[in-house]
Design an enzyme around this catalytic site. Structure first.
Site, PDB file in Angstrom:
ATOM      1  N   ARG A 125       0.628  -1.304  -0.090  1.00 34.06           N
ATOM      2  CA  ARG A 125      -0.351  -0.255   0.256  1.00 34.06           C
ATOM      3  C   ARG A 125       0.834   1.222   0.044  1.00 34.06           C
ATOM      4  O   ARG A 125       0.595   2.626   1.045  1.00 34.06           O
ATOM      5  CB  ARG A 125      -1.059  -0.113   0.877  1.00 34.06           C
ATOM      6  CG  ARG A 125      -2.364  -0.290   0.989  1.00 34.06           C
ATOM      7  CD  ARG A 125      -2.806  -0.667  -0.040  1.00 34.06           C
ATOM      8  NE  ARG A 125      -4.690  -1.974  -0.050  1.00 34.06           N
ATOM      9  CZ  ARG A 125      -5.448  -1.699   0.607  1.00 34.06           C
ATOM     10  NH1 ARG A 125      -5.163  -0.721   1.499  1.00 34.06           N
ATOM     11  NH2 ARG A 125      -6.183  -2.318   0.557  1.00 34.06           N
ATOM     12  N   ARG A 185      -3.351   6.441   1.183  1.00 35.12           N
ATOM     13  CA  ARG A 185      -3.937   7.975   1.873  1.00 35.12           C
ATOM     14  C   ARG A 185      -2.852   8.407   2.815  1.00 35.12           C
ATOM     15  O   ARG A 185      -3.179   9.911   3.013  1.00 35.12           O
ATOM     16  CB  ARG A 185      -5.080   8.120   2.334  1.00 35.12           C
ATOM     17  CG  ARG A 185      -6.288   7.548   1.193  1.00 35.12           C
ATOM     18  CD  ARG A 185      -7.598   6.377   2.325  1.00 35.12           C
ATOM     19  NE  ARG A 185      -6.980   5.529   2.165  1.00 35.12           N
ATOM     20  CZ  ARG A 185      -8.107   4.166   2.570  1.00 35.12           C
ATOM     21  NH1 ARG A 185      -8.757   4.518   2.384  1.00 35.12           N
ATOM     22  NH2 ARG A 185      -7.505   2.560   2.862  1.00 35.12           N
ATOM     23  N   ARG A 218      -6.369  11.498  -5.817  1.00 40.72           N
ATOM     24  CA  ARG A 218      -7.560  11.166  -5.925  1.00 40.72           C
ATOM     25  C   ARG A 218      -8.692  11.632  -5.799  1.00 40.72           C
ATOM     26  O   ARG A 218      -9.804  11.235  -6.372  1.00 40.72           O
ATOM     27  CB  ARG A 218      -7.367  10.315  -4.629  1.00 40.72           C
ATOM     28  CG  ARG A 218      -9.213   9.176  -3.491  1.00 40.72           C
ATOM     29  CD  ARG A 218      -9.350   8.228  -3.644  1.00 40.72           C
ATOM     30  NE  ARG A 218      -9.582   7.827  -2.879  1.00 40.72           N
ATOM     31  CZ  ARG A 218     -10.931   8.318  -2.710  1.00 40.72           C
ATOM     32  NH1 ARG A 218     -11.507   8.646  -3.161  1.00 40.72           N
ATOM     33  NH2 ARG A 218     -11.734   7.232  -1.684  1.00 40.72           N
ATOM     34  N   ASP A 264      -7.051  -2.905  -8.090  1.00 44.00           N
ATOM     35  CA  ASP A 264      -7.018  -3.290  -6.266  1.00 44.00           C
ATOM     36  C   ASP A 264      -7.876  -4.810  -6.973  1.00 44.00           C
ATOM     37  O   ASP A 264      -8.155  -5.076  -8.180  1.00 44.00           O
ATOM     38  CB  ASP A 264      -8.616  -2.840  -5.544  1.00 44.00           C
ATOM     39  CG  ASP A 264      -8.769  -3.358  -4.552  1.00 44.00           C
ATOM     40  OD1 ASP A 264      -8.475  -2.695  -3.479  1.00 44.00           O
ATOM     41  OD2 ASP A 264      -9.565  -4.009  -4.469  1.00 44.00           O
ATOM     42  N   TYR A 267     -15.245 -12.009  -0.218  1.00 46.00           N
ATOM     43  CA  TYR A 267     -15.911 -11.251  -0.882  1.00 46.00           C
ATOM     44  C   TYR A 267     -16.588 -10.502  -1.302  1.00 46.00           C
ATOM     45  O   TYR A 267     -17.913 -10.897  -1.191  1.00 46.00           O
ATOM     46  CB  TYR A 267     -13.997  -9.895  -1.355  1.00 46.00           C
ATOM     47  CG  TYR A 267     -13.346  -9.005  -0.136  1.00 46.00           C
ATOM     48  CD1 TYR A 267     -13.500  -7.941   0.686  1.00 46.00           C
ATOM     49  CD2 TYR A 267     -12.784  -9.886  -0.247  1.00 46.00           C
ATOM     50  CE1 TYR A 267     -12.948  -7.819   1.229  1.00 46.00           C
ATOM     51  CE2 TYR A 267     -11.757  -9.333   0.745  1.00 46.00           C
ATOM     52  CZ  TYR A 267     -11.754  -8.230   1.660  1.00 46.00           C
ATOM     53  OH  TYR A 267     -10.197  -7.854   2.301  1.00 46.00           O
TER      54      TYR A 267
HETATM   55  O1  CP3 Z   1      -0.203  -1.964  -2.171  1.00 44.72           O
HETATM   56  C1  CP3 Z   1      -0.590  -0.751  -3.657  1.00 44.72           C
HETATM   57  O2  CP3 Z   1       0.371   0.428  -3.076  1.00 44.72           O
HETATM   58  C2  CP3 Z   1      -1.384  -0.603  -4.662  1.00 44.72           C
HETATM   59  C3  CP3 Z   1      -2.663  -1.250  -4.228  1.00 44.72           C
HETATM   60  C4  CP3 Z   1      -3.316  -1.373  -3.610  1.00 44.72           C
HETATM   61  C5  CP3 Z   1      -4.058  -1.977  -3.653  1.00 44.72           C
HETATM   62  N1  CP3 Z   1      -5.110  -2.290  -2.686  1.00 44.72           N
HETATM   63  C6  CP3 Z   1      -5.393   0.583  -3.724  1.00 44.72           C
HETATM   64  C7  CP3 Z   1      -6.593   0.177  -2.436  1.00 44.72           C
HETATM   65  C8  CP3 Z   1      -3.419  -3.498  -3.316  1.00 44.72           C
HETATM   66  C9  CP3 Z   1      -1.768  -3.700  -4.033  1.00 44.72           C
HETATM   67  C10 CP3 Z   1      -4.114  -3.684  -3.056  1.00 44.72           C
HETATM   68  C11 CP3 Z   1      -4.607  -5.304  -2.515  1.00 44.72           C
HETATM   69  C12 CP3 Z   1      -5.808  -5.148  -1.543  1.00 44.72           C
HETATM   70  N2  CP3 Z   1      -7.259  -4.715  -1.985  1.00 44.72           N
HETATM   71  C13 CP3 Z   1      -6.070  -6.286  -0.891  1.00 44.72           C
HETATM   72  C14 CP3 Z   1      -4.707  -7.284  -0.412  1.00 44.72           C
HETATM   73  C15 CP3 Z   1      -3.906  -6.231   0.458  1.00 44.72           C
HETATM   74  C16 CP3 Z   1      -4.242  -6.220   1.660  1.00 44.72           C
HETATM   75  O3  CP3 Z   1      -4.353  -5.487   2.294  1.00 44.72           O
HETATM   76  O4  CP3 Z   1      -4.076  -7.240   2.688  1.00 44.72           O
HETATM   77  C17 CP3 Z   1      -7.621  -6.242  -0.493  1.00 44.72           C
HETATM   78  C18 CP3 Z   1      -7.970  -7.097   0.866  1.00 44.72           C
HETATM   79  C19 CP3 Z   1      -7.993  -5.344  -1.138  1.00 44.72           C
HETATM   80  C20 CP3 Z   1      -9.298  -4.974  -0.530  1.00 44.72           C
HETATM   81  C21 CP3 Z   1      -9.521  -3.632  -0.516  1.00 44.72           C
HETATM   82  N3  CP3 Z   1      -9.568  -2.728  -1.560  1.00 44.72           N
HETATM   83  C22 CP3 Z   1     -10.705  -2.721   0.593  1.00 44.72           C
HETATM   84  C23 CP3 Z   1     -10.631  -4.382   2.005  1.00 44.72           C
HETATM   85  C24 CP3 Z   1     -10.356  -1.703   0.738  1.00 44.72           C
HETATM   86  C25 CP3 Z   1     -10.816  -1.056   2.217  1.00 44.72           C
HETATM   87  C26 CP3 Z   1      -9.859  -0.989   3.091  1.00 44.72           C
HETATM   88  C27 CP3 Z   1      -9.033   0.223   2.428  1.00 44.72           C
HETATM   89  O5  CP3 Z   1      -7.776   0.326   2.957  1.00 44.72           O
HETATM   90  O6  CP3 Z   1      -9.228   1.721   2.548  1.00 44.72           O
HETATM   91  C28 CP3 Z   1     -10.022  -1.700  -0.518  1.00 44.72           C
HETATM   92  C29 CP3 Z   1      -9.149   0.447  -0.863  1.00 44.72           C
HETATM   93  C30 CP3 Z   1      -8.473   0.232  -1.204  1.00 44.72           C
HETATM   94  N4  CP3 Z   1      -7.436  -0.625  -2.399  1.00 44.72           N
HETATM   95  C31 CP3 Z   1      -7.231   2.145  -1.121  1.00 44.72           C
HETATM   96  C32 CP3 Z   1      -5.747   1.599  -2.027  1.00 44.72           C
HETATM   97  C33 CP3 Z   1      -5.286   2.967  -1.732  1.00 44.72           C
HETATM   98  C34 CP3 Z   1      -8.349   2.886  -0.237  1.00 44.72           C
HETATM   99  C35 CP3 Z   1      -9.426   3.769  -0.978  1.00 44.72           C
HETATM  100  C36 CP3 Z   1      -9.226   4.800  -1.022  1.00 44.72           C
HETATM  101  O7  CP3 Z   1      -8.225   5.792  -1.990  1.00 44.72           O
HETATM  102  O8  CP3 Z   1     -10.184   5.356  -0.624  1.00 44.72           O
END
Ligand code: CP3
Length: 343
Positions: A24, A28, A37, A74, A151
Protein backbone atom coordinates in the site's frame (compact mmCIF):
# COMPACT_ATOMS: atom_id res chain seq x y z
CA UNK A 1 22.39 -10.82 -14.52
CA UNK A 2 19.94 -8.05 -13.80
CA UNK A 3 21.12 -5.17 -11.67
CA UNK A 4 17.69 -4.55 -10.13
CA UNK A 5 18.07 -5.29 -6.42
CA UNK A 6 14.57 -6.72 -6.08
CA UNK A 7 15.07 -9.21 -8.91
CA UNK A 8 18.44 -10.25 -7.50
CA UNK A 9 16.83 -11.08 -4.15
CA UNK A 10 14.10 -13.04 -5.95
CA UNK A 11 16.81 -14.98 -7.79
CA UNK A 12 18.21 -16.03 -4.40
CA UNK A 13 20.94 -13.49 -3.71
CA UNK A 14 21.60 -12.31 -0.12
CA UNK A 15 22.49 -8.60 -0.12
CA UNK A 16 24.16 -6.49 2.59
CA UNK A 17 21.20 -4.08 2.45
CA UNK A 18 17.98 -5.72 1.29
CA UNK A 19 15.80 -4.19 -1.42
CA UNK A 20 12.73 -2.46 0.01
CA UNK A 21 9.17 -1.51 -0.90
CA UNK A 22 5.94 -1.26 1.14
CA UNK A 23 2.52 -2.81 0.73
CA UNK A 24 0.00 0.00 0.00
CA UNK A 25 2.92 2.36 -0.65
CA UNK A 26 0.63 4.39 -2.93
CA UNK A 27 -2.07 5.41 -0.50
CA UNK A 28 -3.81 7.83 1.74
CA UNK A 29 -0.85 8.52 4.09
CA UNK A 30 0.63 10.54 1.17
CA UNK A 31 -0.80 14.04 0.56
CA UNK A 32 0.05 13.77 -3.17
CA UNK A 33 -2.04 10.56 -3.36
CA UNK A 34 -5.01 12.26 -1.70
CA UNK A 35 -4.78 15.09 -4.24
CA UNK A 36 -4.89 12.77 -7.27
CA UNK A 37 -7.60 10.64 -5.63
CA UNK A 38 -9.71 13.81 -5.24
CA UNK A 39 -9.06 14.67 -8.90
CA UNK A 40 -10.21 11.18 -9.97
CA UNK A 41 -13.41 11.58 -7.91
CA UNK A 42 -13.54 8.06 -6.54
CA UNK A 43 -11.27 5.08 -5.96
CA UNK A 44 -12.50 2.92 -8.88
CA UNK A 45 -12.17 5.78 -11.38
CA UNK A 46 -8.59 6.13 -10.18
CA UNK A 47 -8.00 2.39 -10.79
CA UNK A 48 -9.48 2.56 -14.32
CA UNK A 49 -7.78 5.80 -15.49
CA UNK A 50 -4.33 4.65 -16.65
CA UNK A 51 -2.61 8.06 -16.52
CA UNK A 52 -3.77 8.69 -12.96
CA UNK A 53 -3.17 5.12 -11.77
CA UNK A 54 0.36 5.31 -13.18
CA UNK A 55 0.87 8.69 -11.53
CA UNK A 56 -0.04 7.43 -8.03
CA UNK A 57 2.10 4.31 -8.57
CA UNK A 58 5.08 6.59 -9.29
CA UNK A 59 4.53 8.95 -6.33
CA UNK A 60 6.17 6.78 -3.63
CA UNK A 61 9.01 5.95 -6.05
CA UNK A 62 9.78 9.65 -6.54
CA UNK A 63 9.55 10.36 -2.82
CA UNK A 64 11.47 7.35 -1.45
CA UNK A 65 13.26 5.62 -4.39
CA UNK A 66 11.87 2.21 -3.39
CA UNK A 67 13.33 -0.79 -5.24
CA UNK A 68 9.90 -1.76 -6.58
CA UNK A 69 6.70 -0.11 -7.73
CA UNK A 70 3.44 -2.01 -7.32
CA UNK A 71 0.78 -1.46 -9.94
CA UNK A 72 -2.07 0.68 -8.56
CA UNK A 73 -5.28 -1.35 -8.83
CA UNK A 74 -7.33 -3.55 -6.48
CA UNK A 75 -7.92 -7.27 -5.95
CA UNK A 76 -11.68 -6.71 -6.34
CA UNK A 77 -11.44 -5.63 -9.98
CA UNK A 78 -11.43 -9.33 -10.94
CA UNK A 79 -14.88 -10.12 -9.46
CA UNK A 80 -16.16 -6.97 -11.15
CA UNK A 81 -14.72 -8.16 -14.47
CA UNK A 82 -16.48 -11.50 -13.90
CA UNK A 83 -19.81 -9.69 -13.60
CA UNK A 84 -20.24 -8.78 -9.91
CA UNK A 85 -21.25 -5.22 -9.10
CA UNK A 86 -18.58 -3.39 -7.11
CA UNK A 87 -18.56 -0.05 -5.35
CA UNK A 88 -16.67 1.61 -2.53
CA UNK A 89 -18.82 3.30 0.10
CA UNK A 90 -16.67 6.21 1.35
CA UNK A 91 -15.01 5.31 4.65
CA UNK A 92 -16.77 1.92 4.72
CA UNK A 93 -14.71 -0.20 2.34
CA UNK A 94 -15.80 -2.37 -0.58
CA UNK A 95 -19.32 -3.54 -1.40
CA UNK A 96 -20.20 -6.20 -3.99
CA UNK A 97 -23.40 -7.82 -5.20
CA UNK A 98 -23.10 -11.10 -3.25
CA UNK A 99 -22.57 -14.43 -4.98
CA UNK A 100 -24.23 -17.06 -2.77
CA UNK A 101 -25.85 -19.76 -4.91
CA UNK A 102 -24.70 -22.23 -7.56
CA UNK A 103 -26.75 -20.19 -10.07
CA UNK A 104 -24.91 -16.96 -9.11
CA UNK A 105 -21.59 -18.73 -9.61
CA UNK A 106 -22.59 -20.23 -12.96
CA UNK A 107 -23.71 -16.78 -14.15
CA UNK A 108 -20.18 -15.37 -13.77
CA UNK A 109 -18.25 -14.71 -16.98
CA UNK A 110 -15.61 -17.11 -18.31
CA UNK A 111 -12.00 -16.47 -17.31
CA UNK A 112 -10.90 -15.07 -20.67
CA UNK A 113 -13.73 -12.51 -20.59
CA UNK A 114 -11.94 -10.49 -17.88
CA UNK A 115 -9.60 -8.82 -20.36
CA UNK A 116 -12.20 -6.47 -21.81
CA UNK A 117 -12.97 -4.81 -18.48
CA UNK A 118 -9.37 -4.97 -17.24
CA UNK A 119 -7.76 -3.48 -20.36
CA UNK A 120 -7.14 -0.10 -18.62
CA UNK A 121 -5.11 -1.91 -15.94
CA UNK A 122 -2.87 -3.41 -18.63
CA UNK A 123 -2.48 0.07 -20.09
CA UNK A 124 -1.32 1.34 -16.66
CA UNK A 125 1.31 -1.42 -16.64
CA UNK A 126 2.51 -0.37 -20.10
CA UNK A 127 2.87 3.27 -19.03
CA UNK A 128 4.77 2.23 -15.91
CA UNK A 129 7.18 -0.06 -17.70
CA UNK A 130 8.08 2.95 -19.85
CA UNK A 131 8.31 5.53 -17.08
CA UNK A 132 9.89 3.78 -14.10
CA UNK A 133 13.55 4.45 -13.30
CA UNK A 134 15.91 1.74 -14.64
CA UNK A 135 16.64 0.31 -11.16
CA UNK A 136 12.97 -0.02 -10.11
CA UNK A 137 11.19 -3.36 -10.60
CA UNK A 138 7.50 -3.39 -11.54
CA UNK A 139 5.23 -5.71 -9.54
CA UNK A 140 1.80 -6.76 -10.82
CA UNK A 141 -0.68 -8.47 -8.50
CA UNK A 142 -3.98 -10.21 -7.97
CA UNK A 143 -5.95 -11.49 -5.00
CA UNK A 144 -5.75 -15.23 -4.34
CA UNK A 145 -8.99 -17.17 -5.01
CA UNK A 146 -9.91 -17.79 -1.34
CA UNK A 147 -9.50 -14.12 -0.34
CA UNK A 148 -11.39 -12.82 -3.38
CA UNK A 149 -14.14 -15.41 -2.76
CA UNK A 150 -14.58 -14.17 0.84
CA UNK A 151 -15.48 -10.70 -0.48
CA UNK A 152 -17.69 -12.05 -3.28
CA UNK A 153 -19.71 -14.35 -1.01
CA UNK A 154 -20.23 -11.82 1.80
CA UNK A 155 -20.60 -8.83 -0.55
CA UNK A 156 -18.18 -6.94 1.70
CA UNK A 157 -15.19 -7.34 4.00
CA UNK A 158 -15.89 -9.42 7.12
CA UNK A 159 -13.86 -9.85 10.32
CA UNK A 160 -14.09 -13.67 10.31
CA UNK A 161 -15.02 -14.60 6.70
CA UNK A 162 -18.01 -16.50 8.11
CA UNK A 163 -20.22 -16.37 4.98
CA UNK A 164 -17.44 -17.92 2.86
CA UNK A 165 -16.78 -20.62 5.47
CA UNK A 166 -20.50 -21.41 5.53
CA UNK A 167 -20.76 -21.79 1.73
CA UNK A 168 -17.58 -23.91 1.71
CA UNK A 169 -18.99 -26.26 4.36
CA UNK A 170 -22.63 -26.37 3.21
CA UNK A 171 -22.34 -26.23 -0.60
CA UNK A 172 -18.82 -27.53 -1.31
CA UNK A 173 -19.46 -28.26 -4.99
CA UNK A 174 -20.64 -24.72 -5.73
CA UNK A 175 -17.82 -23.30 -3.62
CA UNK A 176 -15.21 -25.36 -5.49
CA UNK A 177 -16.60 -24.09 -8.80
CA UNK A 178 -16.16 -20.51 -7.59
CA UNK A 179 -12.55 -21.21 -6.54
CA UNK A 180 -11.87 -22.84 -9.93
CA UNK A 181 -13.42 -19.91 -11.79
CA UNK A 182 -11.29 -17.45 -9.82
CA UNK A 183 -8.17 -19.57 -10.33
CA UNK A 184 -8.66 -19.46 -14.11
CA UNK A 185 -9.41 -15.72 -14.15
CA UNK A 186 -6.37 -14.99 -11.98
CA UNK A 187 -4.08 -16.89 -14.37
CA UNK A 188 -5.46 -14.86 -17.30
CA UNK A 189 -5.22 -11.55 -15.44
CA UNK A 190 -1.65 -12.02 -14.17
CA UNK A 191 -0.51 -13.39 -17.49
CA UNK A 192 -1.81 -10.27 -19.27
CA UNK A 193 -0.07 -8.03 -16.70
CA UNK A 194 3.20 -9.84 -17.48
CA UNK A 195 2.62 -9.44 -21.23
CA UNK A 196 2.14 -5.71 -20.60
CA UNK A 197 5.44 -5.40 -18.70
CA UNK A 198 5.10 -6.61 -15.10
CA UNK A 199 8.45 -8.13 -14.05
CA UNK A 200 7.20 -9.85 -10.89
CA UNK A 201 3.70 -10.79 -9.75
CA UNK A 202 2.31 -11.09 -6.25
CA UNK A 203 -0.64 -13.14 -5.06
CA UNK A 204 -2.41 -11.62 -2.02
CA UNK A 205 -4.16 -14.20 0.17
CA UNK A 206 -5.03 -11.75 2.92
CA UNK A 207 -7.46 -14.11 4.70
CA UNK A 208 -5.47 -17.37 4.38
CA UNK A 209 -5.07 -17.29 8.17
CA UNK A 210 -8.73 -18.13 8.77
CA UNK A 211 -8.38 -21.53 7.04
CA UNK A 212 -7.86 -24.59 9.26
CA UNK A 213 -4.98 -26.84 8.08
CA UNK A 214 -6.96 -29.14 5.74
CA UNK A 215 -8.75 -26.17 4.17
CA UNK A 216 -5.47 -24.25 3.98
CA UNK A 217 -4.00 -27.07 1.87
CA UNK A 218 -7.04 -27.18 -0.36
CA UNK A 219 -7.95 -23.50 -0.73
CA UNK A 220 -4.68 -21.60 -0.15
CA UNK A 221 -1.90 -23.98 -1.25
CA UNK A 222 -3.60 -25.79 -4.16
CA UNK A 223 -4.92 -22.71 -6.05
CA UNK A 224 -1.57 -20.92 -5.57
CA UNK A 225 0.24 -23.99 -6.94
CA UNK A 226 -2.10 -24.09 -9.95
CA UNK A 227 -1.74 -20.38 -10.69
CA UNK A 228 2.04 -20.43 -10.31
CA UNK A 229 2.43 -23.56 -12.46
CA UNK A 230 0.40 -21.99 -15.29
CA UNK A 231 2.36 -18.72 -15.06
CA UNK A 232 5.71 -20.53 -15.03
CA UNK A 233 4.69 -22.42 -18.14
CA UNK A 234 3.63 -19.28 -20.00
CA UNK A 235 6.27 -16.93 -18.61
CA UNK A 236 9.36 -18.83 -17.47
CA UNK A 237 11.65 -16.56 -15.50
CA UNK A 238 8.96 -14.28 -14.07
CA UNK A 239 9.17 -14.57 -10.27
CA UNK A 240 6.07 -14.93 -8.10
CA UNK A 241 5.66 -13.64 -4.53
CA UNK A 242 2.95 -15.39 -2.49
CA UNK A 243 1.41 -13.79 0.61
CA UNK A 244 -0.62 -16.28 2.66
CA UNK A 245 -1.24 -13.73 5.40
CA UNK A 246 -1.74 -15.23 8.85
CA UNK A 247 -0.49 -18.68 7.75
CA UNK A 248 1.59 -19.09 10.96
CA UNK A 249 3.26 -22.50 10.91
CA UNK A 250 1.76 -22.93 7.41
CA UNK A 251 4.46 -20.57 6.13
CA UNK A 252 6.98 -23.43 6.52
CA UNK A 253 7.08 -25.37 3.26
CA UNK A 254 4.69 -22.97 1.47
CA UNK A 255 7.24 -22.03 -1.22
CA UNK A 256 8.07 -25.67 -1.90
CA UNK A 257 4.41 -26.68 -2.03
CA UNK A 258 3.36 -23.87 -4.39
CA UNK A 259 6.45 -23.11 -6.47
CA UNK A 260 6.53 -19.49 -5.24
CA UNK A 261 9.90 -17.76 -5.58
CA UNK A 262 9.28 -15.70 -2.45
CA UNK A 263 6.95 -15.90 0.53
CA UNK A 264 5.72 -12.66 2.11
CA UNK A 265 5.52 -12.79 5.91
CA UNK A 266 3.09 -10.93 8.13
CA UNK A 267 4.25 -9.54 11.49
CA UNK A 268 2.90 -12.44 13.57
CA UNK A 269 5.87 -14.67 12.70
CA UNK A 270 9.24 -14.07 14.39
CA UNK A 271 11.98 -13.27 11.86
CA UNK A 272 14.38 -15.68 13.62
CA UNK A 273 11.84 -18.52 13.22
CA UNK A 274 11.13 -17.58 9.60
CA UNK A 275 14.85 -17.44 8.77
CA UNK A 276 15.16 -21.05 9.88
CA UNK A 277 11.88 -22.47 8.57
CA UNK A 278 10.89 -20.36 5.54
CA UNK A 279 14.03 -18.65 4.20
CA UNK A 280 15.68 -22.10 3.89
CA UNK A 281 13.52 -22.55 0.76
CA UNK A 282 14.33 -19.19 -0.84
CA UNK A 283 13.55 -15.50 -0.66
CA UNK A 284 11.32 -14.05 2.06
CA UNK A 285 9.65 -10.65 2.21
CA UNK A 286 8.64 -8.72 5.31
CA UNK A 287 7.79 -8.17 8.05
CA UNK A 288 7.73 -4.90 10.00
CA UNK A 289 4.45 -4.24 11.84
CA UNK A 290 2.75 -1.30 10.05
CA UNK A 291 2.00 0.37 13.40
CA UNK A 292 5.69 1.33 13.71
CA UNK A 293 5.13 3.82 10.90
CA UNK A 294 2.55 5.56 13.06
CA UNK A 295 4.62 5.54 16.25
CA UNK A 296 8.10 5.93 14.73
CA UNK A 297 10.96 6.58 17.17
CA UNK A 298 13.46 4.09 18.55
CA UNK A 299 11.01 1.16 18.33
CA UNK A 300 10.82 1.63 14.55
CA UNK A 301 14.62 1.78 14.27
CA UNK A 302 15.18 -1.25 16.53
CA UNK A 303 12.55 -3.41 14.83
CA UNK A 304 13.81 -2.53 11.34
CA UNK A 305 17.37 -3.49 12.29
CA UNK A 306 16.29 -6.70 14.03
CA UNK A 307 14.46 -7.85 10.90
CA UNK A 308 17.40 -7.07 8.60
CA UNK A 309 19.79 -8.90 10.93
CA UNK A 310 17.60 -11.97 11.26
CA UNK A 311 17.36 -12.40 7.48
CA UNK A 312 20.85 -11.22 6.49
CA UNK A 313 22.23 -14.69 5.63
CA UNK A 314 19.72 -15.34 2.85
CA UNK A 315 17.64 -13.60 0.19
CA UNK A 316 15.34 -10.97 1.74
CA UNK A 317 13.09 -8.15 0.56
CA UNK A 318 12.34 -5.68 3.33
CA UNK A 319 8.63 -4.83 3.60
CA UNK A 320 5.84 -4.43 6.12
CA UNK A 321 3.80 -7.33 7.49
CA UNK A 322 0.68 -5.74 5.96
CA UNK A 323 -0.24 -2.47 4.24
CA UNK A 324 0.83 0.94 5.53
CA UNK A 325 -2.15 2.64 7.17
CA UNK A 326 -3.63 6.06 6.31
CA UNK A 327 -2.57 7.47 9.70
CA UNK A 328 1.14 6.63 9.14
CA UNK A 329 3.59 9.55 9.12
CA UNK A 330 5.51 9.89 5.82
CA UNK A 331 8.54 11.08 7.85
CA UNK A 332 8.64 7.68 9.58
CA UNK A 333 9.09 5.96 6.21
CA UNK A 334 12.25 8.02 5.81
CA UNK A 335 13.39 6.98 9.29
CA UNK A 336 12.77 3.31 8.39
CA UNK A 337 14.89 3.67 5.23
CA UNK A 338 17.74 5.25 7.23
CA UNK A 339 17.65 2.45 9.78
CA UNK A 340 17.70 -0.07 6.94
CA UNK A 341 20.77 1.47 5.31
CA UNK A 342 22.53 1.49 8.66
CA UNK A 343 21.45 -1.85 10.11
O1 CP3 B 1 -0.13 -1.64 -2.54
C1 CP3 B 1 -0.36 -0.70 -3.35
O2 CP3 B 1 0.03 0.47 -3.16
C2 CP3 B 1 -1.03 -1.06 -4.66
C3 CP3 B 1 -2.44 -0.98 -4.73
C4 CP3 B 1 -3.34 -1.90 -3.88
C5 CP3 B 1 -4.57 -1.46 -3.36
N1 CP3 B 1 -5.22 -2.52 -2.84
C6 CP3 B 1 -5.08 -0.08 -3.43
C7 CP3 B 1 -6.16 0.34 -2.51
C8 CP3 B 1 -3.23 -3.26 -3.58
C9 CP3 B 1 -2.06 -4.21 -3.85
C10 CP3 B 1 -4.44 -3.64 -2.93
C11 CP3 B 1 -4.72 -5.03 -2.51
C12 CP3 B 1 -5.95 -5.30 -1.76
N2 CP3 B 1 -7.19 -4.74 -1.90
C13 CP3 B 1 -6.06 -6.33 -0.80
C14 CP3 B 1 -4.96 -7.31 -0.43
C15 CP3 B 1 -3.95 -6.72 0.48
C16 CP3 B 1 -4.43 -6.42 1.88
O3 CP3 B 1 -4.45 -5.23 2.23
O4 CP3 B 1 -4.74 -7.37 2.60
C17 CP3 B 1 -7.38 -6.32 -0.31
C18 CP3 B 1 -7.96 -7.24 0.75
C19 CP3 B 1 -8.09 -5.31 -1.03
C20 CP3 B 1 -9.54 -4.97 -0.92
C21 CP3 B 1 -9.74 -3.58 -0.47
N3 CP3 B 1 -9.43 -2.46 -1.23
C22 CP3 B 1 -10.26 -3.15 0.77
C23 CP3 B 1 -10.71 -4.06 1.89
C24 CP3 B 1 -10.27 -1.75 0.73
C25 CP3 B 1 -10.84 -0.83 1.78
C26 CP3 B 1 -9.95 -0.73 2.95
C27 CP3 B 1 -9.07 0.45 2.82
O5 CP3 B 1 -7.84 0.31 3.03
O6 CP3 B 1 -9.60 1.51 2.51
C28 CP3 B 1 -9.71 -1.33 -0.51
C29 CP3 B 1 -9.50 0.06 -0.97
C30 CP3 B 1 -8.12 0.43 -1.42
N4 CP3 B 1 -7.32 -0.32 -2.24
C31 CP3 B 1 -7.45 1.66 -1.15
C32 CP3 B 1 -6.22 1.62 -1.83
C33 CP3 B 1 -5.17 2.69 -1.91
C34 CP3 B 1 -8.01 2.82 -0.33
C35 CP3 B 1 -9.10 3.45 -1.14
C36 CP3 B 1 -9.08 4.95 -1.19
O7 CP3 B 1 -8.10 5.58 -1.64
O8 CP3 B 1 -10.12 5.48 -0.86
Amino acid sequence: MTTKKLLRALAGEAQPTPPVWMMRQAGRYLPEYRAVRARAGDFLSLCYTPDLAAEVTLQPIRRYSFDAAILFADILLVPQALGAELWFADGEGPRLSPVTTAADIDALAEAAAVHERLAPVYQTVRILSRELPAQTALIGFAGAPWTVATYMIAGRGTPDQAPAHRLKDEAPKAFDRLIDRLTGATIEYLSAQIDAGAEVVKLFDSWAGSLAPADFARYAVAPARQIIAALKQRHPGIPVIAFPRGAGSGYAGFARATGADCVALDQTVAPEWAARHVQVDGCVQGNLAPRHLIGGGQALIDETRAIVRAFRHGPHIFNLGHGITPDADPANVRLMLEALADA
